[in-house]
Design a protein around this motif. Structure first.
Motif, PDB file in Angstrom:
ATOM      1  N   GLU A  11      20.723  25.586 -82.205  1.00 23.38           N
ATOM      2  CA  GLU A  11      21.516  25.141 -83.052  1.00 23.38           C
ATOM      3  C   GLU A  11      21.707  26.374 -84.196  1.00 23.38           C
ATOM      4  O   GLU A  11      22.814  26.665 -84.529  1.00 23.38           O
ATOM      5  CB  GLU A  11      20.993  24.047 -83.968  1.00 23.38           C
ATOM      6  CG  GLU A  11      22.220  23.572 -84.607  1.00 23.38           C
ATOM      7  CD  GLU A  11      21.692  22.106 -85.393  1.00 23.38           C
ATOM      8  OE1 GLU A  11      22.447  21.940 -86.218  1.00 23.38           O
ATOM      9  OE2 GLU A  11      20.689  21.580 -85.221  1.00 23.38           O
ATOM     10  N   GLY A  12      20.648  27.094 -84.603  1.00 21.42           N
ATOM     11  CA  GLY A  12      20.635  28.248 -85.239  1.00 21.42           C
ATOM     12  C   GLY A  12      21.620  29.424 -84.763  1.00 21.42           C
ATOM     13  O   GLY A  12      22.338  30.006 -85.178  1.00 21.42           O
ATOM     14  N   ASP A  29      26.560  21.405 -79.551  1.00 16.14           N
ATOM     15  CA  ASP A  29      26.096  22.205 -80.809  1.00 16.14           C
ATOM     16  C   ASP A  29      24.440  22.450 -80.502  1.00 16.14           C
ATOM     17  O   ASP A  29      24.089  23.462 -81.397  1.00 16.14           O
ATOM     18  CB  ASP A  29      26.115  21.801 -82.248  1.00 16.14           C
ATOM     19  CG  ASP A  29      25.615  20.406 -82.345  1.00 16.14           C
ATOM     20  OD1 ASP A  29      25.748  19.387 -81.528  1.00 16.14           O
ATOM     21  OD2 ASP A  29      25.036  19.987 -83.565  1.00 16.14           O
ATOM     22  N   HIS A  80      24.149  28.952 -82.532  1.00 15.36           N
ATOM     23  CA  HIS A  80      25.448  28.498 -82.894  1.00 15.36           C
ATOM     24  C   HIS A  80      26.042  28.613 -84.114  1.00 15.36           C
ATOM     25  O   HIS A  80      27.184  29.221 -84.527  1.00 15.36           O
ATOM     26  CB  HIS A  80      25.432  26.994 -82.464  1.00 15.36           C
ATOM     27  CG  HIS A  80      25.685  26.577 -80.793  1.00 15.36           C
ATOM     28  ND1 HIS A  80      26.753  26.770 -80.391  1.00 15.36           N
ATOM     29  CD2 HIS A  80      24.692  26.238 -80.161  1.00 15.36           C
ATOM     30  CE1 HIS A  80      26.357  26.372 -79.047  1.00 15.36           C
ATOM     31  NE2 HIS A  80      25.139  26.073 -78.881  1.00 15.36           N
ATOM     32  N   GLU A  81      25.348  28.515 -85.269  1.00 14.34           N
ATOM     33  CA  GLU A  81      25.479  28.379 -86.378  1.00 14.34           C
ATOM     34  C   GLU A  81      26.164  29.974 -86.875  1.00 14.34           C
ATOM     35  O   GLU A  81      26.922  30.102 -87.733  1.00 14.34           O
ATOM     36  CB  GLU A  81      24.316  28.290 -87.471  1.00 14.34           C
ATOM     37  CG  GLU A  81      24.597  28.290 -89.060  1.00 14.34           C
ATOM     38  CD  GLU A  81      25.328  27.001 -89.458  1.00 14.34           C
ATOM     39  OE1 GLU A  81      25.761  27.256 -90.457  1.00 14.34           O
ATOM     40  OE2 GLU A  81      25.466  25.964 -88.737  1.00 14.34           O
ATOM     41  N   VAL A  82      25.350  31.219 -86.182  1.00 17.52           N
ATOM     42  CA  VAL A  82      26.096  32.392 -86.559  1.00 17.52           C
ATOM     43  C   VAL A  82      26.704  32.940 -85.420  1.00 17.52           C
ATOM     44  O   VAL A  82      27.099  34.165 -85.680  1.00 17.52           O
ATOM     45  CB  VAL A  82      24.545  33.263 -86.878  1.00 17.52           C
ATOM     46  CG1 VAL A  82      24.025  32.894 -88.259  1.00 17.52           C
ATOM     47  CG2 VAL A  82      23.677  33.492 -85.601  1.00 17.52           C
ATOM     48  N   LYS A 108      15.641  28.410 -89.763  1.00 15.00           N
ATOM     49  CA  LYS A 108      16.522  27.858 -88.744  1.00 15.00           C
ATOM     50  C   LYS A 108      16.702  26.268 -88.752  1.00 15.00           C
ATOM     51  O   LYS A 108      15.642  25.542 -89.328  1.00 15.00           O
ATOM     52  CB  LYS A 108      15.892  28.173 -87.403  1.00 15.00           C
ATOM     53  CG  LYS A 108      15.852  29.553 -87.000  1.00 15.00           C
ATOM     54  CD  LYS A 108      15.049  30.047 -86.017  1.00 15.00           C
ATOM     55  CE  LYS A 108      13.468  29.660 -86.091  1.00 15.00           C
ATOM     56  NZ  LYS A 108      12.659  29.838 -84.958  1.00 15.00           N
ATOM     57  N   PRO A 109      17.575  25.390 -88.516  1.00 11.58           N
ATOM     58  CA  PRO A 109      19.026  26.152 -87.865  1.00 11.58           C
ATOM     59  C   PRO A 109      20.063  26.860 -88.875  1.00 11.58           C
ATOM     60  O   PRO A 109      21.021  27.185 -88.365  1.00 11.58           O
ATOM     61  CB  PRO A 109      19.362  25.027 -87.050  1.00 11.58           C
ATOM     62  CG  PRO A 109      19.052  23.899 -88.118  1.00 11.58           C
ATOM     63  CD  PRO A 109      17.903  24.076 -88.700  1.00 11.58           C
ATOM     64  N   ALA A 110      19.691  26.606 -90.421  1.00  2.13           N
ATOM     65  CA  ALA A 110      20.529  27.372 -91.140  1.00  2.13           C
ATOM     66  C   ALA A 110      20.627  28.827 -91.091  1.00  2.13           C
ATOM     67  O   ALA A 110      19.755  29.376 -90.407  1.00  2.13           O
ATOM     68  CB  ALA A 110      20.003  27.064 -92.759  1.00  2.13           C
ATOM     69  N   ARG A 111      21.808  29.430 -91.603  1.00  2.54           N
ATOM     70  CA  ARG A 111      22.103  30.802 -91.112  1.00  2.54           C
ATOM     71  C   ARG A 111      21.371  31.978 -91.956  1.00  2.54           C
ATOM     72  O   ARG A 111      21.286  32.979 -91.336  1.00  2.54           O
ATOM     73  CB  ARG A 111      23.758  30.912 -91.052  1.00  2.54           C
ATOM     74  CG  ARG A 111      24.329  31.125 -92.495  1.00  2.54           C
ATOM     75  CD  ARG A 111      25.740  31.433 -92.023  1.00  2.54           C
ATOM     76  NE  ARG A 111      25.800  32.916 -91.679  1.00  2.54           N
ATOM     77  CZ  ARG A 111      26.852  33.229 -90.653  1.00  2.54           C
ATOM     78  NH1 ARG A 111      27.646  32.260 -90.470  1.00  2.54           N
ATOM     79  NH2 ARG A 111      26.934  34.170 -89.988  1.00  2.54           N
TER      80      ARG A 111
END
Length: 323
Positions: free
Chosen positions: A207-208, A235, A210-212, A177-180
């Motif tokens: 934020e994670g 975001d 939101h990312e997905v 997180k926050p990468a998907r």
């Protein structure tokens, strides 16, 4: 999808009422997942610690950034690919589970992967950083700059990632997180039609989500406090806000907005000259909702966060001493 530290426990102790609330979620037929950026522990160890705290969990309920990193590597390089590891047992176990081969001989590796590991040697960091600078792909389990310890916050794995990246001039593929990748891996492993990310950190959990493209619930039992909440850009804003996990079982009404004034459940929040004031009475949950609505509206209009120095949030049951 529950973050752990700040949501399920704080300073190694389960938050009051968490175990019972999680049982209620299960009884409603909802899938549970415990999602952690910590790559050093295996899912078995994470589950064992949760059970020790009175929270029912199995290894299948736990998804780690190590597992997400291993999936990224397998998808890119295939079964049986050889990778150079900078990390601990949790990451090594996740790599093996995905059919990847861990090596200490960099000449055999197709990529470098790193995760938190207190016993990683500087000589290995030096060798890996040189390989990355020279073009070897780099996957990082997470970029958390701090990690909680018995003696306070300490440098996290993100400090190592930053050091390597600055030396090599390369940005890693990040799994946590926050990468998907970690969010996608959790949904893939645990299942469910309407995922909800429950967290206490805006810059990882929310934020994670939101990312997905999934909904999120921010609970005020961890590191996010009033100043962080009112400063949140779009975001970083949660779908829902609650003082604690009781918010999973409650309706979340939307405050009525009238210019710079937001009202809900007896509370009224208003921004004047970039200062937020709140009056009225009602539930602590509705207090947080009107504060967020009024503050975010002002932030979007002015570009500056409101002044909340004169405000004291109401304390929900079980949150004495927290702000």
């Amino acid at each position: 999808m529950f973050d752990l530290d700040g949501v399920v426990y704080v300073s190694g102790r389960a938050i009051d009422g968490v175990a019972e609330r999680l049982d209620r979620v299960r009884e409603a037929g909802v899938h549970l997942a415990f999602v952690t950026n910590n790559a050093s522990r295996t899912p078995e160890k994470v589950a064992a610690n949760l059970n020790k705290l009175g929270v029912s969990a199995t290894a299948d309920d736990v998804v780690t950034s190590a597992q997400a990193a291993a999936r990224v590597l397998r998808d890119r390089f295939g079964d049986g690919a050889t990778v150079m590891l900078l990390g601990g047992a949790g990451l090594e176990s996740a790599l093996a589970a995905e059919g990847l081969v861990v090596t200490a001989q960099p000449d055999d590796a197709v990529a470098v992967v790193s995760g938190y590991g207190p016993d990683v040697l500087w000589k290995d960091i030096m060798r890996a950083a040189t390989l990355i600078r020279d073009g070897m792909p780099y996957v990082a389990s997470n970029t958390d700059l701090t990690i909680p310890t018995d003696y306070g916050l300490a440098p996290g794995h993100g400090v190592l990632v930053r050091t390597i990246s600055e030396f090599a001039g390369v940005e890693p593929i990040v799994a946590g997180k926050p990468a998907r990748p970690l969010m996608d891996e959790t949904i893939r492993r645990v299942g469910g039609d309407r995922p909800l990310m429950v967290g206490d950190r805006l810059d990882t959990d929310i934020e994670g989500a939101h990312e997905v493209g999934i909904d999120s619930l921010l609970v005020m039992t961890g590191v996010t406090h009033l100043a962080e909440l009112v400063s949140a850009t779009p975001d970083l804003r949660p779908t829902y806000i609650s003082p604690d996990l009781e918010g999973l079982f409650e309706a979340h009404p939307v405050p009525e907005q009238d210019g710079s004034r937001a009202s809900l459940g007896g509370w009224h929040a208003e921004v004047r000259d970039q200062t937020l004031t709140v009056d009225g009475s009602g539930s602590p949950a509705d207090w947080w909702r009107v504060v967020a609505s009024a503050s975010w509206s002002a932030l979007d209009t002015s570009g500056s966060a409101v002044d909340v120095s004169g405000l004291e949030p109401p304390v929900a049951a079980g949150q004495a001493g927290r702000r």
